[in-house]
Design a protein around this motif. Sequence first.
Motif, mmCIF file in Angstrom:
data_model
loop_
_atom_site.group_PDB
_atom_site.id
_atom_site.type_symbol
_atom_site.label_atom_id
_atom_site.label_comp_id
_atom_site.label_asym_id
_atom_site.label_seq_id
_atom_site.Cartn_x
_atom_site.Cartn_y
_atom_site.Cartn_z
ATOM 1 N N UNK A 167 0.888 -1.164 -0.174
ATOM 2 C CA UNK A 167 -0.054 0.073 0.147
ATOM 3 C C UNK A 167 0.996 1.188 -0.254
ATOM 4 N N UNK A 168 0.235 2.403 -0.637
ATOM 5 C CA UNK A 168 0.788 3.634 -0.366
ATOM 6 C C UNK A 168 0.532 4.509 0.789
ATOM 7 N N UNK A 169 1.596 4.958 1.318
ATOM 8 C CA UNK A 169 1.059 5.876 2.519
ATOM 9 C C UNK A 169 0.431 7.087 2.221
ATOM 10 N N UNK A 170 -0.822 7.349 2.553
ATOM 11 C CA UNK A 170 -1.673 8.781 1.919
ATOM 12 C C UNK A 170 -1.832 9.602 3.045
ATOM 13 N N UNK A 171 -1.404 9.227 4.504
ATOM 14 C CA UNK A 171 -1.445 10.088 5.518
ATOM 15 C C UNK A 171 -0.964 9.385 6.850
ATOM 16 N N UNK A 172 -0.856 10.206 7.668
ATOM 17 C CA UNK A 172 -0.320 9.295 8.979
ATOM 18 C C UNK A 172 -0.831 10.017 10.330
ATOM 19 N N UNK A 173 -0.965 9.546 11.237
ATOM 20 C CA UNK A 173 -1.263 9.994 12.689
ATOM 21 C C UNK A 173 -0.324 9.616 13.667
ATOM 22 N N UNK A 174 0.067 10.325 14.739
ATOM 23 C CA UNK A 174 1.216 10.406 15.507
ATOM 24 C C UNK A 174 0.392 10.573 16.898
ATOM 25 N N UNK A 175 0.774 10.054 17.859
ATOM 26 C CA UNK A 175 0.306 10.366 19.419
ATOM 27 C C UNK A 175 1.180 11.680 19.881
ATOM 28 N N UNK A 176 0.449 12.697 20.188
ATOM 29 C CA UNK A 176 1.205 13.926 20.743
ATOM 30 C C UNK A 176 0.477 14.372 21.877
#
Length: 219
Positions: A86-95
């Motif tokens: 799959x291609x990365x289209x977004x990301x989420x990080x804990x902040x």
Amino acid sequence: MNLTVAGRRGAMPAALLLTLGLTAVGVGTAGSAHADAVPPPPASSACNPAVDSAYYDVTTAVTPVVTDFLAVNVGDGTTGQRTETLTQVNSVSTTVNNSLEISASAGPVFVKVEAKVGFSVSDTTSSTSTTTVTTTWNFTKAGYYGLYRGTRKVTGTYVKYICAQTGPATGVWMNALPGGYGTYTTFETPEIGTVVHNCAALEPAGTVRRAAQDRLGAC
């Protein structure tokens, strides 16, 4: 003028409280301009330092996010297994307060978040972008498919109050955060799946599956 927290035996001068970086419940906070997006303070300004240590509350907003995606057109005669990346289209990080470094002191915030949203979330330094998705998929019917990984992102604000002792068994709740409140972002354990473009069978709104299906094109 030397203000005090009224109604408490051995009350602590407000000037001293501000020096400590604390704000008394009922005196007001710097975050009052954002009151519609900030959790309320404790119901009562009074607390018992022998029983009450800290008070936390959070606001929550849940958003489905597709982090990795690939559209695949499976024609007649091309069904069966295939391995795709799959291609990365977004990301989420804990902040917490826009910082990727999550300390153990943030634990109670995420406990409150989980209680409000009803599912487990990341409470440590983590991101969906640290791994790629390569999986073998089995297509039994022709169709236009979306292969995805995604998660439910949770964002919001939080407050923390500590019980400042004013007597042997009396205290007053004090806001312990600069500006009156903090912010956070976290996410649920990501899911991996497959959706098909089918306007007659849309996935439930607000789910990661629906967010992935929408990427295949409008109906």
